[in-house]
Design a protein around this motif. Structure first.
Motif, PDB file in Angstrom:
ATOM      1  N   PRO A 176       0.819  -1.216   0.000  1.00 29.25           N
ATOM      2  CA  PRO A 176       0.000   0.000   0.000  1.00 29.25           C
ATOM      3  C   PRO A 176       0.854   1.268   0.000  1.00 29.25           C
ATOM      4  O   PRO A 176       1.943   1.300   0.576  1.00 29.25           O
ATOM      5  CB  PRO A 176      -0.802  -0.120   1.300  1.00 29.25           C
ATOM      6  N   SER A 177       0.357   2.298  -0.644  1.00 30.92           N
ATOM      7  CA  SER A 177       1.027   3.596  -0.703  1.00 30.92           C
ATOM      8  C   SER A 177       0.339   4.574   0.238  1.00 30.92           C
ATOM      9  O   SER A 177      -0.857   4.422   0.537  1.00 30.92           O
ATOM     10  CB  SER A 177       0.996   4.145  -2.132  1.00 30.92           C
ATOM     11  N   PRO A 178       1.060   5.578   0.721  1.00 28.53           N
ATOM     12  CA  PRO A 178       0.442   6.579   1.591  1.00 28.53           C
ATOM     13  C   PRO A 178      -0.753   7.245   0.915  1.00 28.53           C
ATOM     14  O   PRO A 178      -0.716   7.554  -0.278  1.00 28.53           O
ATOM     15  CB  PRO A 178       1.584   7.583   1.816  1.00 28.53           C
ATOM     16  N   GLY A 179      -1.808   7.427   1.688  1.00 26.94           N
ATOM     17  CA  GLY A 179      -3.004   8.075   1.166  1.00 26.94           C
ATOM     18  C   GLY A 179      -4.035   7.128   0.604  1.00 26.94           C
ATOM     19  O   GLY A 179      -5.177   7.539   0.348  1.00 26.94           O
ATOM     20  N   GLU A 180      -3.672   5.852   0.400  1.00 25.69           N
ATOM     21  CA  GLU A 180      -4.647   4.888  -0.097  1.00 25.69           C
ATOM     22  C   GLU A 180      -5.638   4.519   0.998  1.00 25.69           C
ATOM     23  O   GLU A 180      -5.299   4.511   2.182  1.00 25.69           O
ATOM     24  CB  GLU A 180      -3.943   3.639  -0.612  1.00 25.69           C
ATOM     25  N   ARG A 181      -6.845   4.179   0.591  1.00 25.72           N
ATOM     26  CA  ARG A 181      -7.895   3.813   1.542  1.00 25.72           C
ATOM     27  C   ARG A 181      -8.318   2.370   1.284  1.00 25.72           C
ATOM     28  O   ARG A 181      -8.885   2.061   0.242  1.00 25.72           O
ATOM     29  CB  ARG A 181      -9.089   4.769   1.438  1.00 25.72           C
ATOM     30  N   TRP A 182      -8.012   1.521   2.250  1.00 26.20           N
ATOM     31  CA  TRP A 182      -8.331   0.103   2.155  1.00 26.20           C
ATOM     32  C   TRP A 182      -9.341  -0.258   3.233  1.00 26.20           C
ATOM     33  O   TRP A 182      -9.172   0.087   4.407  1.00 26.20           O
ATOM     34  CB  TRP A 182      -7.069  -0.735   2.357  1.00 26.20           C
ATOM     35  N   LEU A 183     -10.392  -0.975   2.843  1.00 28.12           N
ATOM     36  CA  LEU A 183     -11.374  -1.474   3.806  1.00 28.12           C
ATOM     37  C   LEU A 183     -10.964  -2.866   4.266  1.00 28.12           C
ATOM     38  O   LEU A 183     -10.520  -3.698   3.458  1.00 28.12           O
ATOM     39  CB  LEU A 183     -12.763  -1.549   3.177  1.00 28.12           C
ATOM     40  N   LEU A 184     -11.114  -3.122   5.554  1.00 30.38           N
ATOM     41  CA  LEU A 184     -10.826  -4.438   6.117  1.00 30.38           C
ATOM     42  C   LEU A 184     -12.123  -5.054   6.607  1.00 30.38           C
ATOM     43  O   LEU A 184     -12.768  -4.534   7.521  1.00 30.38           O
ATOM     44  CB  LEU A 184      -9.835  -4.325   7.277  1.00 30.38           C
ATOM     45  N   VAL A 185     -12.509  -6.171   6.000  1.00 29.63           N
ATOM     46  CA  VAL A 185     -13.755  -6.847   6.349  1.00 29.63           C
ATOM     47  C   VAL A 185     -13.444  -8.072   7.206  1.00 29.63           C
ATOM     48  O   VAL A 185     -12.704  -8.975   6.795  1.00 29.63           O
ATOM     49  CB  VAL A 185     -14.510  -7.293   5.077  1.00 29.63           C
ATOM     50  N   THR A 186     -14.025  -8.105   8.388  1.00 25.24           N
ATOM     51  CA  THR A 186     -13.948  -9.291   9.242  1.00 25.24           C
ATOM     52  C   THR A 186     -15.061  -9.192  10.284  1.00 25.24           C
ATOM     53  O   THR A 186     -15.782  -8.186  10.342  1.00 25.24           O
ATOM     54  CB  THR A 186     -12.570  -9.422   9.922  1.00 25.24           C
ATOM     55  N   SER A 187     -15.208 -10.222  11.089  1.00 28.10           N
ATOM     56  CA  SER A 187     -16.264 -10.231  12.105  1.00 28.10           C
ATOM     57  C   SER A 187     -16.020  -9.126  13.133  1.00 28.10           C
ATOM     58  O   SER A 187     -14.869  -8.833  13.488  1.00 28.10           O
ATOM     59  CB  SER A 187     -16.301 -11.584  12.807  1.00 28.10           C
ATOM     60  N   ALA A 188     -17.094  -8.523  13.617  1.00 30.10           N
ATOM     61  CA  ALA A 188     -16.972  -7.410  14.561  1.00 30.10           C
ATOM     62  C   ALA A 188     -16.202  -7.815  15.815  1.00 30.10           C
ATOM     63  O   ALA A 188     -15.389  -7.044  16.335  1.00 30.10           O
ATOM     64  CB  ALA A 188     -18.363  -6.902  14.930  1.00 30.10           C
ATOM     65  N   TRP A 189     -16.436  -9.033  16.313  1.00 27.32           N
ATOM     66  CA  TRP A 189     -15.746  -9.485  17.523  1.00 27.32           C
ATOM     67  C   TRP A 189     -14.264  -9.751  17.274  1.00 27.32           C
ATOM     68  O   TRP A 189     -13.476  -9.804  18.211  1.00 27.32           O
ATOM     69  CB  TRP A 189     -16.410 -10.756  18.080  1.00 27.32           C
ATOM     70  N   HIS A 190     -13.876  -9.897  16.027  1.00 27.94           N
ATOM     71  CA  HIS A 190     -12.483 -10.152  15.653  1.00 27.94           C
ATOM     72  C   HIS A 190     -11.760  -8.879  15.225  1.00 27.94           C
ATOM     73  O   HIS A 190     -10.535  -8.868  15.107  1.00 27.94           O
ATOM     74  CB  HIS A 190     -12.468 -11.166  14.507  1.00 27.94           C
ATOM     75  N   MET A 191     -12.496  -7.797  15.030  1.00 22.54           N
ATOM     76  CA  MET A 191     -11.923  -6.580  14.484  1.00 22.54           C
ATOM     77  C   MET A 191     -10.824  -5.970  15.348  1.00 22.54           C
ATOM     78  O   MET A 191      -9.805  -5.497  14.803  1.00 22.54           O
ATOM     79  CB  MET A 191     -13.032  -5.552  14.221  1.00 22.54           C
ATOM     80  N   PRO A 192     -10.931  -5.916  16.689  1.00 23.87           N
ATOM     81  CA  PRO A 192      -9.833  -5.325  17.463  1.00 23.87           C
ATOM     82  C   PRO A 192      -8.489  -6.004  17.223  1.00 23.87           C
ATOM     83  O   PRO A 192      -7.473  -5.321  17.017  1.00 23.87           O
ATOM     84  CB  PRO A 192     -10.309  -5.493  18.914  1.00 23.87           C
ATOM     85  N   ARG A 193      -8.458  -7.325  17.221  1.00 23.87           N
ATOM     86  CA  ARG A 193      -7.194  -8.026  17.005  1.00 23.87           C
ATOM     87  C   ARG A 193      -6.705  -7.846  15.569  1.00 23.87           C
ATOM     88  O   ARG A 193      -5.504  -7.703  15.323  1.00 23.87           O
ATOM     89  CB  ARG A 193      -7.355  -9.512  17.345  1.00 23.87           C
ATOM     90  N   ALA A 194      -7.644  -7.843  14.621  1.00 23.88           N
ATOM     91  CA  ALA A 194      -7.260  -7.646  13.223  1.00 23.88           C
ATOM     92  C   ALA A 194      -6.702  -6.246  12.989  1.00 23.88           C
ATOM     93  O   ALA A 194      -5.648  -6.082  12.360  1.00 23.88           O
ATOM     94  CB  ALA A 194      -8.468  -7.893  12.315  1.00 23.88           C
ATOM     95  N   MET A 195      -7.376  -5.232  13.506  1.00 24.75           N
ATOM     96  CA  MET A 195      -6.905  -3.866  13.330  1.00 24.75           C
ATOM     97  C   MET A 195      -5.561  -3.656  14.015  1.00 24.75           C
ATOM     98  O   MET A 195      -4.665  -2.993  13.472  1.00 24.75           O
ATOM     99  CB  MET A 195      -7.940  -2.879  13.879  1.00 24.75           C
ATOM    100  N   GLY A 196      -5.411  -4.219  15.203  1.00 23.71           N
ATOM    101  CA  GLY A 196      -4.146  -4.093  15.911  1.00 23.71           C
ATOM    102  C   GLY A 196      -3.002  -4.709  15.126  1.00 23.71           C
ATOM    103  O   GLY A 196      -1.886  -4.175  15.091  1.00 23.71           O
ATOM    104  N   SER A 197      -3.262  -5.847  14.479  1.00 27.25           N
ATOM    105  CA  SER A 197      -2.226  -6.532  13.707  1.00 27.25           C
ATOM    106  C   SER A 197      -1.844  -5.719  12.465  1.00 27.25           C
ATOM    107  O   SER A 197      -0.656  -5.555  12.153  1.00 27.25           O
ATOM    108  CB  SER A 197      -2.715  -7.921  13.287  1.00 27.25           C
ATOM    109  N   PHE A 198      -2.840  -5.218  11.742  1.00 25.82           N
ATOM    110  CA  PHE A 198      -2.548  -4.431  10.548  1.00 25.82           C
ATOM    111  C   PHE A 198      -1.816  -3.139  10.903  1.00 25.82           C
ATOM    112  O   PHE A 198      -0.875  -2.734  10.205  1.00 25.82           O
ATOM    113  CB  PHE A 198      -3.839  -4.120   9.789  1.00 25.82           C
ATOM    114  N   GLU A 199      -2.235  -2.489  11.980  1.00 22.43           N
ATOM    115  CA  GLU A 199      -1.564  -1.266  12.389  1.00 22.43           C
ATOM    116  C   GLU A 199      -0.120  -1.534  12.800  1.00 22.43           C
ATOM    117  O   GLU A 199       0.784  -0.737  12.536  1.00 22.43           O
ATOM    118  CB  GLU A 199      -2.342  -0.608  13.532  1.00 22.43           C
ATOM    119  N   GLN A 200       0.106  -2.673  13.433  1.00 16.86           N
ATOM    120  CA  GLN A 200       1.445  -2.977  13.911  1.00 16.86           C
ATOM    121  C   GLN A 200       2.435  -3.255  12.780  1.00 16.86           C
ATOM    122  O   GLN A 200       3.633  -3.046  12.942  1.00 16.86           O
ATOM    123  CB  GLN A 200       1.394  -4.187  14.871  1.00 16.86           C
ATOM    124  N   VAL A 201       1.943  -3.712  11.642  1.00 12.76           N
ATOM    125  CA  VAL A 201       2.840  -3.927  10.496  1.00 12.76           C
ATOM    126  C   VAL A 201       2.889  -2.702   9.590  1.00 12.76           C
ATOM    127  O   VAL A 201       3.507  -2.739   8.519  1.00 12.76           O
ATOM    128  CB  VAL A 201       2.428  -5.170   9.677  1.00 12.76           C
TER     129      VAL A 201
END
Length: 275
Positions: A176-201
């Motif tokens: 991904p390049s700066p400024g791009e907008r990507w949607l992440l689809v997953t279960s609501a109960w799984h979203m905190p761990r998923a978002m944390g993982s993507f942000e960490q990388v």
């Protein structure tokens, strides 16, 4: 759920407590201790299965990230995480078999229609390392093509075995390049761990939570009518909370309970990306 997660599931733990009580009653002179343990197991199963404990545990996870609101700005791409397919049953019956997280696929197909210029990424291999089953991304995308999703828009990421690897491998794949907008689809109960993982990388994504298990705050007061439903909900929530703890301890997320606006520290992100 992994083998370790299955062993740590509350339903298993409570049942084993009751079974241990029966063994103590039959095989030792401590009959009262065994009776207490067996009774505790039975009462525990009833309490965990009928009281809304599972809803209390999963509700904060589902509420952590708000629903996506389209503000009119373009969407670069849409990522859906694996977990909606029953790979063993799909292979055994030679049919496309989904589980309770099927809303991930429905949302993915809907978003693909709404954003015809967006790149589409299906991320996920097989959660059981060493399995001979094909990666979920392969099986799912073949089905998506048969129901009309253009194959030339689909990109698959079949190497990951868990949420952390979803984030790392997807980032490496799409660059991904700066400024791009990507949607992440997953279960609501799984979203905190998923978002944390993507942000960490270092991959900033926009949450698109689906597959809600509760109807809202009213479910925090209503008991379950079937013991199995309550136990299943509690097991699901417990697995996710344990996953959050494990990811924080291993450095896979920058916070114990990732939330909106949370960002990894630059030094931590660089360290993780280097791996």
């Amino acid at each position: 759920m992994s083998q370790i997660g299955e062993l740590l599931a509350p339903s298993n733990a409570i049942a084993m407590l009751g079974f241990l009580g029966l063994i103590v009653m039959v095989a030792t002179p401590w009959r009262r201790v065994g009776l207490a343990l067996a009774g505790g197991g039975i009462c525990g199963i009833l309490a965990a299965g009928l009281l809304p404990l599972g809803n209390w545990a999963i509700f904060p996870l589902e509420q952590r990230f708000p629903a996506f609101v389209d503000d009119g700005r373009p969407i670069t791409g849409i990522i859906v995480l694996s977990g909606a397919l029953e790979l063993t049953r799909s292979a055994a019956r030679r049919q496309f078999a989904v589980n309770g997280a099927a809303e991930r696929l429905f949302a993915f197909m809907d978003l693909a229609r709404r954003y015809p210029a967006a790149r589409l990424v299906y991320s996920g291999g097989n959660s059981r390392i060493g399995s001979r089953l094909p990666p979920e991304a392969w099986t799912a995308t073949e089905y998506l093509k048969t129901i009309g999703l253009p194959g030339d828009r689909l990109t698959i990421e079949p190497r990951s075995h868990n949420t952390w690897e979803n984030a790392r491998e997807t980032r490496n794949l799409v660059r991904p390049s700066p400024g791009e907008r990507w949607l992440l689809v997953t279960s609501a109960w799984h979203m905190p761990r998923a978002m944390g993982s993507f942000e960490q990388v270092g991959f900033r994504v926009i949450p698109y939570p689906v597959d809600f298990q509760t109807n809202g705050t009213r479910d925090l007061e209503q008991p379950f009518t079937v013991v199995g439903q309550g136990l299943e909900r509690l097991d699901l929530a417990a697995r996710e909370w344990l996953g959050l703890i494990g990811y924080r301890l291993s450095g896979r997320t920058g916070a114990l309970f990732p939330g909106p606006g949370a960002e990894p520290k630059p030094s931590e992100a660089k360290l993780v990306i280097a791996n």
